[in-house]
Design an enzyme around this catalytic site. Structure first.
Site, short mmCIF file in Angstrom:
data_model
loop_
_atom_site.label_atom_id
_atom_site.label_comp_id
_atom_site.label_asym_id
_atom_site.label_seq_id
_atom_site.Cartn_x
_atom_site.Cartn_y
_atom_site.Cartn_z
N HIS A 108 29.20 27.77 -25.05
CA HIS A 108 30.00 28.38 -23.98
C HIS A 108 30.09 27.35 -22.86
O HIS A 108 29.14 26.59 -22.65
CB HIS A 108 29.32 29.60 -23.35
CG HIS A 108 28.99 30.72 -24.27
ND1 HIS A 108 27.89 30.73 -25.07
CD2 HIS A 108 29.59 31.93 -24.45
CE1 HIS A 108 27.83 31.88 -25.74
NE2 HIS A 108 28.85 32.63 -25.38
N ASP A 138 26.98 27.31 -20.78
CA ASP A 138 25.74 26.80 -21.39
C ASP A 138 25.57 25.33 -21.08
O ASP A 138 24.46 24.84 -20.95
CB ASP A 138 25.77 26.86 -22.94
CG ASP A 138 26.06 28.22 -23.49
OD1 ASP A 138 25.75 29.20 -22.83
OD2 ASP A 138 26.60 28.28 -24.62
C1 XUL Z 1 26.67 38.01 -28.04
C2 XUL Z 1 27.16 36.94 -28.93
C3 XUL Z 1 27.73 35.75 -28.24
C4 XUL Z 1 28.92 35.18 -28.93
C5 XUL Z 1 29.60 34.09 -28.18
O1 XUL Z 1 26.13 39.08 -28.71
O2 XUL Z 1 27.04 37.02 -30.12
O3 XUL Z 1 26.73 34.80 -28.11
O4 XUL Z 1 28.57 34.68 -30.19
O5 XUL Z 1 29.98 34.48 -26.91
#
Ligand code: XUL
Ligand code: CO
Length: 436
Positions: free
Chosen positions: A102, A105
């Site tokens: 993300h 992150d």
């Molecule tokens: C949350 C989840 C996230 C997604 C990406 O449950 O799985 O980490 O994979 O935003």
């Protein structure tokens, strides 16, 4: 020193099934050929930046247990650069072909939208330079549109159009960076795209907003020539009580309604499937059946807990069925097995995240090998084909093709006397267990 975090740990190598060293692969033998492809090219493992490098071991009742040198003590951009060094060291130690992140992150929030975008681009410059010599590639990027308080009532589905617009700013920047780094997919998990109470929620309005948001994202993807799919990651609840992208079936209906089929597919996560009251292979099979299969977040929930525990996938029979499904359809295209999984907060040693990945990679490799054999033997495919063989007759095909009316079929049924046949469930369960 941050870069010494994994000091003394050697790169993980294949050592064969008899090895008892938890930092060796026992089944994951990347060059071994499986159904015409190298094992590494089948499994396409990806390390998730968030769980491995940003989560400090907190839970609702306690603080950090994982004391990471790159998490405190310097300014946020210095820490982000240190984190990148550790991350790329871990990719190297695990010989990981992919990673995923993300925006938040990898780079801290800035003082404004443009500040946040500048931070992301600065870290992307570092990634780009590292990726020139590193083996690791980007499986997918995404934007965190759920952690900051501005998103507490949703991002695309927020009642405030300014929040919607802000989310557009972040998602555009995250897709730009994903594209620049050669990302093969772009993921949208609707973290807070849902509601807590209908007393304050206009569902129809919010769904239209979400449809509009994704349509704009798809248009932009085409505009910049991003070849990979946009992937929606279904989840039924958590953090909101009711999430709009509940499960694969719900997402399919949504994509159809907003004319997004073709450009948008799904990223299926084991723990989310179970929270939705489905099995993992149900979600995967349905995604293939509706032609929206994209990628996998490989992890597992806890059978006794009703929330997203994101544990490392270790269940070989379950993974075998997953790989059977994927292999049957010719393997991953743009997708892969992304470890959306975190160690438990008591696993505090630097080696623990490596051991966790290695053990789960081996479980996936065992599942792949078992699935290959099952497909070779048509162990499940044979009985399945037999069960539906009646639909191969010319008359049954004509019915299915819509060439018969209800009256015609009803008339022909007058001379029939269908006999029930066994579903053979226990036989099939026994067959599966022969291979695992
Ligand atoms: C949350 C989840 C996230 C997604 C990406 O449950 O799985 O980490 O994979 O935003
Ligand atoms: Co996920």
């Amino acid at each position: 020193m941050t870069t010494d975090f994994f000091a003394g740990i050697e790169p993980v190598r294949y050592a064969g099934p008899d090895s008892t060293d938890p930092l060796t692969f026992r089944y994951y033998d990347k060059d071994r050929m499986v159904a015409g492809r190298r094992m590494e090219d089948h499994l396409r493992f990806s390390i998730a930046y968030w769980h491995s490098f940003t989560w400090p071991g907190t839970d609702p009742f306690g603080g950090e247990t994982l004391l990471r040198p790159w998490m405190s003590g310097a300014d946020p951009m210095t820490l982000a650069r240190q984190k990148a060094d550790v991350a790329f060291r871990m990719f190297e130690l695990l010989d990981a072909p992919y990673f995923a992140f993300h925006d938040r992150d990898v780079a801290p929030e800035g003082e404004s939208l443009s500040g946040s975008i500048a931070n992301l681009n600065a870290i992307a410059d570092i990634f780009e330079a590292k990726m020139e010599t590193a083996k690791v590639r980007l499986l997918w990027g995404t934007s965190n549109l759920f952690s900051h308080r501005r998103f507490m009532s949703g991002a695309a589905t927020n009642p405030d159009p300014e929040v919607f617009s802000y989310a557009c700013g972040l998602v555009k920047a995250a897709l730009d960076v994903t594209h620049r780094l050669g990302g093969e997919n772009y993921v949208c998990w609707g973290g807070r795209e849902g509601y807590e109470t209908l007393l304050n929620t206009n569902i129809g309005q919010e769904l239209d907003q979400l449809g509009c948001f994704l349509s704009m994202l798809v248009d932009y993807k085409h505009k910049i020539g991003f070849a990979g799919p946009i992937l929606i990651e279904p989840k039924p609840k958590e953090p909101t009580k009711h999430q709009y992208d509940f499960d694969v079936a719900t997402v399919y209906g949504f994509l159809q309604r907003y004319d997004l089929l073709g450009d948008v597919k799904v990223n299926i996560e084991q723990n989310h499937a179970v929270l939705a009251g489905h099995s993992f292979d149900h979600e995967v099979r349905l995604a293939y059946a509706t032609d929206i299969f994209g990628s996998i977040d490989i992890n597992r929930g806890d059978d006794l807990l009703g929330w997203d525990t994101d544990q490392f996938g270790m269940n070989v029979p379950e993974i075998t069925l997953l790989m059977h499904e994927i292999l049957k359809h010719g393997g991953f295209k743009t997708g892969g097995l992304n470890f959306d999984a975190k160690i438990r907060r008591q696993s505090i040693d630097p080696a623990d995240p490596l051991i966790a990945h290695v053990a789960s990679m081996d479980a996936c490799a065992r599942g792949l090998l078992a699935a290959e054999k099952m497909l070779e033997d048509r162990a499940l495919e044979g009985p399945l084909a037999d069960r539906y063989a009646g639909w191969k007759t010319p008359e049954a095909k004509a019915i299915l093709a819509g060439e018969r009316s209800l009256e015609q079929v009803a008339e022909a049924a007058l001379s029939l006397d269908p006999q029930p046949r066994s579903g053979r469930q226990e036989y099939l369960e026994g067959v599966l267990n022969r291979y695992v």
